[in-house]
Scaffold this active site. Structure first.
Site, short mmCIF file in Angstrom:
data_model
loop_
_atom_site.label_atom_id
_atom_site.label_comp_id
_atom_site.label_asym_id
_atom_site.label_seq_id
_atom_site.Cartn_x
_atom_site.Cartn_y
_atom_site.Cartn_z
N SER A 129 0.99 -1.82 -0.20
CA SER A 129 0.24 -0.24 0.00
C SER A 129 0.91 1.17 0.38
CB SER A 129 -1.22 -0.13 1.60
OG SER A 129 -1.28 -1.44 1.51
N HIS A 142 0.13 15.82 -2.62
CA HIS A 142 0.45 16.96 -3.27
C HIS A 142 -0.09 17.62 -3.34
CE1 HIS A 142 3.23 13.64 -5.38
NE2 HIS A 142 1.80 12.87 -5.90
N CYS A 170 -4.55 -2.62 0.05
CA CYS A 170 -4.48 -3.69 -0.37
C CYS A 170 -4.91 -5.31 0.92
CB CYS A 170 -3.81 -5.10 -1.36
SG CYS A 170 -3.81 -5.14 -2.93
#
EC number: 4.1.1.50
Length: 278
Positions: free
Chosen positions: A118, A123, A146
């Protein structure tokens, strides 16, 4: 097919489903001069620098139950920052049933489960309109996991971590896993809207639109703050210092900016650059 809690965790080997949440927030401000614009950008860069964003993402990792493996962070010149965290999991022994409930996730607390393969990223994008005095700050956060639980459990905390005028959220479940009989599972939890994971008190504050593609396990929700107080969108002064015409003009510009972001389209022709030669 509706699966029981026990059936959901009786898998062949391990859970291969990938669950991805994209959370985008926007803060809008009126900055009437170059000096105000530069001060606003500097404020945003300080408020959401790489160190603070790292703390936010680390809390997200705790909420979804992830071990932090690696952190890469960077403050940019002239503005903006990025953080990427890789996370992993330990063996899944028991899946807490509350992870399947369609309810808002917690604020930072003890981890309940560890996730595998994972990542969590953020950003930031501070920017401004070249002529009309509008400055906008955007942050994009992606949580991809996951395992048995959904990154939607971090949504409540993410909303509380940012001063948000507009939010857009995407959630998608990809791939498949198999039960012990070989039957494919393309999703392992019930969901009909991302709004199921947003607290009622927050939903009351926003106008919301859903665009969902249920057969493909794709969910999209966008939100715009209902109440508008001009004082919340002025940087360094209050509306009392403005004339009535100035306040009305600034209000119109801000509301159009917010509507354009919310609906994803330009809603008026913007004026030409007054400094541009004909």
């Amino acid at each position: 097919m509706t699966l029981s809690q026990e059936k959901r965790i009786q898998l062949h080997e391990f859970n291969n489903l990938t669950k991805s949440l994209s959370f985008n927030m926007y803060d809008v401000c009126y900055t009437k001069s170059k000096e105000e614009r530069e001060a606003y950008i500097a404020y945003i860069d300080e408020q959401y620098n790489a160190d603070r964003l790292t703390k936010i993402l680390t809390n997200v990792a705790d909420i979804i139950g992830a071990h932090v493996l690696n952190v890469a962070k960077q403050d940019y010149v002239p503005q903006g920052a990025s953080v990427t965290i890789l996370v992993s999991e330990g063996p899944i022994v028991e899946v807490p049933t509350e992870n399947f409930e369609e309810s808002p996730g917690p604020l930072p607390s003890t981890a309940a489960l560890h996730l595998d393969k994972s990542h969590i990223t953020v950003h930031t994008y501070p920017e401004y309109h070249p002529h009309e005095g509008i400055s906008t700050f955007r942050a994009d956060i992606d949580v991809s996991t996951c395992g048995e639980i959904s990154p939607l459990k971090a949504l409540n905390y993410l909303i509380h971590s940012f001063d948000t005028d507009i939010m857009t959220m995407d959630y998608r479940v990809r791939g498949f896993t198999r039960d012990v009989d070989g039957h494919k599972l393309f999703i392992d939890h019930d969901i009909n809207s991302i709004q199921n994971f947003i607290p009622a008190g927050i939903k009351e504050d926003y106008d919301m639109i859903d665009v969902n593609v249920y057969p493909e396990n794709i969910f999209h929700t966008k939100c715009k703050l209902k109440d508008f107080d001009l004082n919340n969108y002025l940087f360094g002064y209050k509306k009392d210092s403005l004339t009535q015409d100035e306040a009305s003009d600034i209000t119109d510009k801000l509301k159009i900016e917010m509507d354009e972001i919310f609906y994803g389209k330009n809603m008026r022709a913007h004026p030409r650059d007054p400094s541009r030669n004909e």
